[in-house]
Design a protein around this motif. Structure first.
Motif, PDB file in Angstrom:
ATOM      1  N   ILE A  15       0.879  -1.017  -0.037  1.00  0.00           N
ATOM      2  CA  ILE A  15       0.089   0.054   0.089  1.00  0.00           C
ATOM      3  C   ILE A  15       0.906   1.139   0.172  1.00  0.00           C
ATOM      4  CG2 ILE A  15      -1.893   1.318   1.347  1.00  0.00           C
ATOM      5  CD1 ILE A  15      -2.591  -1.344   2.441  1.00  0.00           C
ATOM      6  N   ALA A  16       1.787   0.931   0.808  1.00  0.00           N
ATOM      7  CA  ALA A  16       2.805   2.515   0.780  1.00  0.00           C
ATOM      8  C   ALA A  16       3.539   2.619  -0.375  1.00  0.00           C
ATOM      9  CB  ALA A  16       4.049   2.238   1.959  1.00  0.00           C
ATOM     10  N   GLN A  17       4.028   1.707  -1.310  1.00  0.00           N
ATOM     11  CA  GLN A  17       4.465   1.941  -2.348  1.00  0.00           C
ATOM     12  C   GLN A  17       3.475   2.654  -3.686  1.00  0.00           C
ATOM     13  OE1 GLN A  17       5.574  -2.038  -3.409  1.00  0.00           O
ATOM     14  NE2 GLN A  17       7.833  -1.868  -2.615  1.00  0.00           N
ATOM     15  N   THR A  22      -6.950   1.324  -5.189  1.00  0.00           N
ATOM     16  CA  THR A  22      -8.586   0.853  -4.715  1.00  0.00           C
ATOM     17  C   THR A  22      -8.263  -0.344  -4.339  1.00  0.00           C
ATOM     18  OG1 THR A  22      -8.674   0.031  -7.198  1.00  0.00           O
ATOM     19  CG2 THR A  22      -9.292   2.144  -6.820  1.00  0.00           C
ATOM     20  N   TYR A  23      -9.533  -1.010  -3.491  1.00  0.00           N
ATOM     21  CA  TYR A  23      -9.535  -2.216  -2.943  1.00  0.00           C
ATOM     22  C   TYR A  23      -9.269  -3.511  -4.219  1.00  0.00           C
ATOM     23  CZ  TYR A  23     -11.669  -6.376  -0.822  1.00  0.00           C
ATOM     24  OH  TYR A  23     -11.806  -7.627  -0.268  1.00  0.00           O
ATOM     25  N   THR A  24      -9.764  -3.088  -5.176  1.00  0.00           N
ATOM     26  CA  THR A  24      -9.861  -4.084  -6.271  1.00  0.00           C
ATOM     27  C   THR A  24      -8.556  -4.286  -6.903  1.00  0.00           C
ATOM     28  OG1 THR A  24     -12.135  -3.631  -6.943  1.00  0.00           O
ATOM     29  CG2 THR A  24     -10.847  -4.851  -8.211  1.00  0.00           C
ATOM     30  N   GLU A  25      -7.910  -3.161  -7.136  1.00  0.00           N
ATOM     31  CA  GLU A  25      -6.578  -3.128  -7.399  1.00  0.00           C
ATOM     32  C   GLU A  25      -5.558  -4.000  -6.855  1.00  0.00           C
ATOM     33  OE1 GLU A  25      -6.186   0.824 -10.273  1.00  0.00           O
ATOM     34  OE2 GLU A  25      -6.081   1.068  -8.316  1.00  0.00           O
ATOM     35  N   LEU A  26      -5.630  -3.313  -5.193  1.00  0.00           N
ATOM     36  CA  LEU A  26      -4.821  -3.949  -4.207  1.00  0.00           C
ATOM     37  C   LEU A  26      -4.970  -5.505  -4.175  1.00  0.00           C
ATOM     38  CD1 LEU A  26      -2.814  -3.579  -1.776  1.00  0.00           C
ATOM     39  CD2 LEU A  26      -4.619  -3.350  -0.537  1.00  0.00           C
ATOM     40  N   LYS A  27      -6.269  -5.891  -4.232  1.00  0.00           N
ATOM     41  CA  LYS A  27      -6.489  -7.216  -4.124  1.00  0.00           C
ATOM     42  C   LYS A  27      -5.948  -8.360  -5.147  1.00  0.00           C
ATOM     43  CE  LYS A  27      -9.818 -10.590  -2.477  1.00  0.00           C
ATOM     44  NZ  LYS A  27     -11.326 -10.725  -1.983  1.00  0.00           N
ATOM     45  N   GLY A  28      -5.955  -7.556  -6.412  1.00  0.00           N
ATOM     46  CA  GLY A  28      -5.321  -8.330  -7.683  1.00  0.00           C
ATOM     47  C   GLY A  28      -3.720  -8.051  -7.379  1.00  0.00           C
ATOM     48  N   ILE A  29      -3.261  -7.302  -7.031  1.00  0.00           N
ATOM     49  CA  ILE A  29      -1.585  -7.343  -6.841  1.00  0.00           C
ATOM     50  C   ILE A  29      -1.185  -8.073  -5.720  1.00  0.00           C
ATOM     51  CG2 ILE A  29       0.166  -5.836  -6.162  1.00  0.00           C
ATOM     52  CD1 ILE A  29      -1.319  -3.481  -7.529  1.00  0.00           C
ATOM     53  N   TYR A  30      -2.091  -7.978  -4.635  1.00  0.00           N
ATOM     54  CA  TYR A  30      -1.449  -8.828  -3.280  1.00  0.00           C
ATOM     55  C   TYR A  30      -1.913 -10.049  -3.129  1.00  0.00           C
ATOM     56  CZ  TYR A  30      -0.208  -9.571   1.465  1.00  0.00           C
ATOM     57  OH  TYR A  30       0.478 -10.117   2.623  1.00  0.00           O
ATOM     58  N   GLN A  60      -5.982   4.478   5.589  1.00  0.00           N
ATOM     59  CA  GLN A  60      -7.271   5.195   5.742  1.00  0.00           C
ATOM     60  C   GLN A  60      -8.104   4.506   4.577  1.00  0.00           C
ATOM     61  OE1 GLN A  60      -7.317   9.048   5.156  1.00  0.00           O
ATOM     62  NE2 GLN A  60      -9.631   9.360   5.592  1.00  0.00           N
ATOM     63  N   ILE A  61      -9.192   3.919   4.974  1.00  0.00           N
ATOM     64  CA  ILE A  61     -10.051   3.421   3.593  1.00  0.00           C
ATOM     65  C   ILE A  61     -11.404   4.103   3.654  1.00  0.00           C
ATOM     66  CG2 ILE A  61     -11.389   1.317   3.437  1.00  0.00           C
ATOM     67  CD1 ILE A  61      -9.485  -0.426   4.979  1.00  0.00           C
ATOM     68  N   LYS A  67      -5.811   4.462   1.355  1.00  0.00           N
ATOM     69  CA  LYS A  67      -4.569   5.443   1.487  1.00  0.00           C
ATOM     70  C   LYS A  67      -3.680   5.092   2.368  1.00  0.00           C
ATOM     71  CE  LYS A  67      -4.044  10.462   1.440  1.00  0.00           C
ATOM     72  NZ  LYS A  67      -4.693  11.805   1.647  1.00  0.00           N
ATOM     73  N   PHE A  68      -2.568   5.242   2.072  1.00  0.00           N
ATOM     74  CA  PHE A  68      -1.292   4.953   3.159  1.00  0.00           C
ATOM     75  C   PHE A  68      -1.372   6.346   4.093  1.00  0.00           C
ATOM     76  CE2 PHE A  68       3.213   5.641   4.315  1.00  0.00           C
ATOM     77  CZ  PHE A  68       3.276   4.473   4.949  1.00  0.00           C
ATOM     78  N   ILE A  69      -1.123   6.180   5.318  1.00  0.00           N
ATOM     79  CA  ILE A  69      -0.929   7.232   6.271  1.00  0.00           C
ATOM     80  C   ILE A  69       0.565   7.342   6.837  1.00  0.00           C
ATOM     81  CG2 ILE A  69      -1.479   8.398   8.445  1.00  0.00           C
ATOM     82  CD1 ILE A  69      -4.416   7.168   7.676  1.00  0.00           C
TER      83      ILE A  69
END
Length: 71
Positions: A15-17, A22-30, A60-61, A67-69
């Motif tokens: 997330i920091a990188q 978006t949730y969907t993009e993150l789930k696809g990557i991770y 933060q969701i 979003k990375f804090i």
């Protein structure tokens, strides 16, 4: 002294990188696709790890945007 729960650092690093994703993009990557009958802990724990990171103040969701804090 601040004592926090054990968090998923590899998910936080992903997330920091990106900074904001978006949730969907993150789930696809991770999350990794797995063959039928195989269960990966990182896929199963994905949502609860996100909730823990948010409750500890690392991310933060808002709706579908994560979003990375801070580390």
């Amino acid at each position: 002294m601040r004592v926090s729960k054990v968090c998923n650092f590899s998910l936080l690093k992903t997330i920091a990188q990106k900074g904001e994703i978006t949730y969907t993009e993150l789930k696809g990557i991770y999350c990794e696709p797995t063959p039928r009958g195989v269960i990966l802990a990182k896929n199963v724990m994905f949502d609860s790890d996100l909730e823990l990171l948010a409750s500890e103040g690392y991310i933060q969701i808002t709706d579908d945007v994560i979003k990375f804090i801070r580390f």
